[in-house]
Design a protein around this motif. Structure first.
Motif, mmCIF file in Angstrom:
data_model
loop_
_atom_site.group_PDB
_atom_site.id
_atom_site.type_symbol
_atom_site.label_atom_id
_atom_site.label_comp_id
_atom_site.label_asym_id
_atom_site.label_seq_id
_atom_site.Cartn_x
_atom_site.Cartn_y
_atom_site.Cartn_z
ATOM 1 N N LEU A 166 0.838 -1.188 0.000
ATOM 2 C CA LEU A 166 0.000 0.000 0.000
ATOM 3 C C LEU A 166 0.874 1.239 0.000
ATOM 4 C CD1 LEU A 166 -1.461 0.960 3.473
ATOM 5 C CD2 LEU A 166 0.340 -0.710 3.237
ATOM 6 N N GLY A 167 0.371 2.270 -0.661
ATOM 7 C CA GLY A 167 1.111 3.520 -0.746
ATOM 8 C C GLY A 167 0.287 4.686 -0.266
ATOM 9 N N ASN A 168 0.566 5.851 -0.833
ATOM 10 C CA ASN A 168 -0.076 7.073 -0.356
ATOM 11 C C ASN A 168 -1.572 7.116 -0.605
ATOM 12 O OD1 ASN A 168 2.335 8.460 0.584
ATOM 13 N ND2 ASN A 168 2.926 8.550 -1.558
ATOM 14 N N ASN A 169 -2.047 6.428 -1.643
ATOM 15 C CA ASN A 169 -3.475 6.446 -1.917
ATOM 16 C C ASN A 169 -4.283 5.869 -0.757
ATOM 17 O OD1 ASN A 169 -5.964 4.726 -3.259
ATOM 18 N ND2 ASN A 169 -5.707 6.763 -4.172
ATOM 19 N N VAL A 170 -3.728 4.858 -0.080
ATOM 20 C CA VAL A 170 -4.382 4.296 1.100
ATOM 21 C C VAL A 170 -4.053 5.129 2.339
ATOM 22 C CG1 VAL A 170 -4.608 2.281 2.595
ATOM 23 C CG2 VAL A 170 -4.375 1.969 0.123
ATOM 24 N N LEU A 171 -2.801 5.482 2.499
ATOM 25 C CA LEU A 171 -2.370 6.201 3.702
ATOM 26 C C LEU A 171 -3.043 7.567 3.835
ATOM 27 C CD1 LEU A 171 1.436 5.326 3.613
ATOM 28 C CD2 LEU A 171 -0.263 4.443 5.226
ATOM 29 N N GLN A 172 -3.385 8.203 2.713
ATOM 30 C CA GLN A 172 -3.995 9.530 2.797
ATOM 31 C C GLN A 172 -5.390 9.489 3.419
ATOM 32 O OE1 GLN A 172 -3.990 11.018 -1.168
ATOM 33 N NE2 GLN A 172 -5.591 9.649 -1.910
ATOM 34 N N ARG A 173 -5.967 8.325 3.553
ATOM 35 C CA ARG A 173 -7.257 8.196 4.236
ATOM 36 C C ARG A 173 -7.111 8.448 5.738
ATOM 37 N NH1 ARG A 173 -10.830 4.463 0.702
ATOM 38 N NH2 ARG A 173 -9.700 4.504 -1.271
ATOM 39 N N PHE A 174 -5.874 8.382 6.247
ATOM 40 C CA PHE A 174 -5.614 8.726 7.651
ATOM 41 C C PHE A 174 -5.365 10.226 7.832
ATOM 42 C CE2 PHE A 174 -4.376 4.233 7.344
ATOM 43 C CZ PHE A 174 -5.052 3.696 8.432
ATOM 44 N N LYS A 175 -5.307 10.979 6.744
ATOM 45 C CA LYS A 175 -5.155 12.443 6.702
ATOM 46 C C LYS A 175 -3.759 12.921 7.101
ATOM 47 C CE LYS A 175 -10.065 13.317 7.327
ATOM 48 N NZ LYS A 175 -11.114 14.007 8.127
ATOM 49 N N LYS A 176 -3.260 12.468 8.237
ATOM 50 C CA LYS A 176 -1.897 12.819 8.634
ATOM 51 C C LYS A 176 -1.293 11.663 9.414
ATOM 52 C CE LYS A 176 -0.815 16.036 11.817
ATOM 53 N NZ LYS A 176 -0.534 17.376 12.421
ATOM 54 N N ILE A 177 -0.044 11.333 9.110
ATOM 55 C CA ILE A 177 0.637 10.225 9.781
ATOM 56 C C ILE A 177 2.081 10.636 10.055
ATOM 57 C CG2 ILE A 177 -0.798 8.443 8.714
ATOM 58 C CD1 ILE A 177 1.473 7.898 6.772
ATOM 59 N N TYR A 178 2.735 9.842 10.878
ATOM 60 C CA TYR A 178 4.158 10.036 11.188
ATOM 61 C C TYR A 178 4.891 8.715 10.968
ATOM 62 C CZ TYR A 178 2.770 14.305 13.718
ATOM 63 O OH TYR A 178 2.257 15.524 14.071
ATOM 64 N N PHE A 179 6.115 8.820 10.442
ATOM 65 C CA PHE A 179 7.010 7.674 10.335
ATOM 66 C C PHE A 179 8.269 7.943 11.132
ATOM 67 C CE2 PHE A 179 4.790 7.137 6.190
ATOM 68 C CZ PHE A 179 4.407 5.812 6.305
ATOM 69 N N ASN A 180 8.763 6.897 11.788
ATOM 70 C CA ASN A 180 10.128 6.895 12.313
ATOM 71 C C ASN A 180 10.760 5.607 11.807
ATOM 72 O OD1 ASN A 180 12.530 6.897 13.707
ATOM 73 N ND2 ASN A 180 11.641 7.485 15.678
ATOM 74 N N PHE A 181 11.221 5.652 10.570
ATOM 75 C CA PHE A 181 11.753 4.445 9.938
ATOM 76 C C PHE A 181 13.010 3.958 10.650
ATOM 77 C CE2 PHE A 181 9.253 5.886 6.198
ATOM 78 C CZ PHE A 181 8.561 4.715 5.953
ATOM 79 N N GLY A 182 13.761 4.862 11.248
ATOM 80 C CA GLY A 182 14.954 4.455 11.974
ATOM 81 C C GLY A 182 14.646 3.583 13.163
ATOM 82 N N ALA A 183 13.473 3.800 13.780
ATOM 83 C CA ALA A 183 13.015 2.995 14.927
ATOM 84 C C ALA A 183 11.959 1.984 14.514
ATOM 85 C CB ALA A 183 12.466 3.903 16.017
ATOM 86 N N ASN A 184 11.679 1.877 13.192
ATOM 87 C CA ASN A 184 10.693 0.918 12.661
ATOM 88 C C ASN A 184 9.304 1.137 13.248
ATOM 89 O OD1 ASN A 184 12.536 -0.680 10.962
ATOM 90 N ND2 ASN A 184 13.482 -1.199 12.931
ATOM 91 N N LYS A 185 8.858 2.391 13.227
ATOM 92 C CA LYS A 185 7.548 2.724 13.791
ATOM 93 C C LYS A 185 6.758 3.618 12.847
ATOM 94 C CE LYS A 185 9.199 2.432 18.587
ATOM 95 N NZ LYS A 185 8.509 1.167 18.877
ATOM 96 N N ILE A 186 5.435 3.482 12.936
ATOM 97 C CA ILE A 186 4.495 4.370 12.274
ATOM 98 C C ILE A 186 3.518 4.861 13.329
ATOM 99 C CG2 ILE A 186 2.964 2.450 11.606
ATOM 100 C CD1 ILE A 186 2.210 4.017 9.115
ATOM 101 N N TYR A 187 3.030 6.075 13.166
ATOM 102 C CA TYR A 187 2.081 6.664 14.118
ATOM 103 C C TYR A 187 0.814 7.034 13.358
ATOM 104 C CZ TYR A 187 6.244 7.075 17.038
ATOM 105 O OH TYR A 187 7.401 6.820 17.747
ATOM 106 N N LEU A 188 -0.314 6.440 13.777
ATOM 107 C CA LEU A 188 -1.589 6.641 13.088
ATOM 108 C C LEU A 188 -2.594 7.286 14.046
ATOM 109 C CD1 LEU A 188 -1.831 3.145 11.368
ATOM 110 C CD2 LEU A 188 -1.127 5.305 10.301
ATOM 111 N N PRO A 189 -3.472 8.155 13.539
ATOM 112 C CA PRO A 189 -4.485 8.749 14.407
ATOM 113 C C PRO A 189 -5.433 7.666 14.952
ATOM 114 C CG PRO A 189 -4.949 9.235 12.103
ATOM 115 C CD PRO A 189 -3.609 8.594 12.151
ATOM 116 N N TRP A 190 -5.706 7.721 16.237
ATOM 117 C CA TRP A 190 -6.532 6.655 16.826
ATOM 118 C C TRP A 190 -7.797 7.193 17.464
ATOM 119 C CZ3 TRP A 190 -7.358 6.518 22.214
ATOM 120 C CH2 TRP A 190 -6.557 7.366 22.981
ATOM 121 N N LYS A 191 -8.029 8.500 17.484
ATOM 122 C CA LYS A 191 -9.259 9.054 18.039
ATOM 123 C C LYS A 191 -10.238 9.376 16.934
ATOM 124 C CE LYS A 191 -7.327 10.974 22.296
ATOM 125 N NZ LYS A 191 -7.147 12.182 23.121
#
Length: 310
Positions: free
Chosen positions: A285-310
């Motif tokens: 999946l790429g940006n076409n799917v990810l943009q449904r979350f409106k805004k996200i954060y990546f920390n690829f160095g720590a292997n993490k993604i941050y998604l809105p949960w509220k």
């Protein structure tokens, strides 16, 4: 007399401090950097809305760079041969391989938003044309670049912000999710469950923010594995697509729903690869799917993604 000397010293210290602070302000303005806000870079609309293209300069030549984590882990900057030749970074009268090796052992200057960096180990590569696109990127900012920052992507406002990994804290309303191992390949993975008709498929999905297709992309091995479930929903029309380094023939389907990290997305398209010159055994999946979350954060160095949960 002593009092006069003290006053003069105080005035000199005030002047020095003022000059120093002024220089710091000018440096920060030049870099467009604020430790709390990060480096702000707006998207450049030169390709499809599913790509993130950033306007930069390479050796003071304007360049449009694709943001893409689907590279080798340490690849910071990739330049495509047409741009490298146009910008006189390589000598077209010499063998391409020799010139590519020379650039890999020298430095190029990248300027991006308020960021300036001297890049070593720059990779020069050939490029497949992207079908249907009049404009193609001049290069790629890869995983080596992304790993240096906490990367904030605002799809609604169409901008990127680069934050310091040591000092920046992602807002509390975003859920921290750790990608699944292994962490050695080009992509990072999450668990997902697809509902197609009355059937369910549980698979790992790979995040590739360089992906340009709508919805999900199912690589040829995944199509062959689930062909009996996918075949009834395929629309029968075959399309061709060029990715940066490969060419595919595809068919298309609408997936009823997919469940990712506590979120359910309904009626989402998928491109199903049925032939390929270089296939991934993955559902991407790429940006076409990810943009449904409106805004996200990546920390690829720590292997993490941050998604809105509220």
């Amino acid at each position: 007399m002593q009092k006069a000397v003290i006053i003069i010293l105080l005035l000199a210290m005030t002047f020095f401090t003022s000059c120093k602070n002024g220089n710091v302000r000018k440096l920060n303005e030049k870099r467009n950097y604020n430790s709390s806000a990060g480096i702000y870079i707006s998207f450049s609309d030169t390709l499809s809305p599913n790509h993130i293209i950033l306007k930069a300069t390479i050796n003071n030549k304007p360049a449009y760079l694709l943001l893409d984590n689907g590279t080798m882990p340490n690849e910071y900057l990739i330049l495509f041969k047409p741009f490298a030749a146009r910008a006189q970074i390589i000598d077209t009268l010499k063998p391409f391989r020799i010139e590519a090796d020379r650039i890999a052992n020298s430095s190029v200057l990248l300027s991006l938003g308020g960021l300036e960096d001297s890049i070593k180990n720059t990779v020069i590569k050939q490029l497949h044309m992207l079908t249907g696109q009049k404009n193609v990127p001049d290069g790629i900012l890869g995983m080596g670049f992304l790993k240096r920052y906490i990367v904030e992507i605002n799809y609604e406002m169409r901008y990127l912000q680069l934050h310091d990994t040591a000092s920046y804290k992602v807002p509390n309303e975003y859920k921290e999710v750790t990608f699944k191992p292994p962490y050695t390949g080009p992509f990072r993975q999450l668990d997902a469950e697809f509902c197609i008709g009355q059937k369910s498929i549980k698979e790992s999905i790979s995040i590739d923010i360089g992906l340009g297709v709508d919805g999900f992309f199912w690589g040829l091995p995944k199509y062959l594995k689930y062909q009996h479930m996918l075949q009834p929903g395929l629309n029968g029309k075959i399309s061709e697509s060029y990715f940066v380094f490969s060419k595919s023939k595809n068919m298309h389907i609408i997936i009823d729903s997919v469940h990712i990290v506590g979120k359910t997305i309904k009626l989402i398209p998928a491109t199903i690869e049925i032939e390929s010159s270089a296939s991934y055994d993955a559902i991407i999946l790429g940006n076409n799917v990810l943009q449904r979350f409106k805004k996200i954060y990546f920390n690829f160095g720590a292997n993490k993604i941050y998604l809105p949960w509220k």
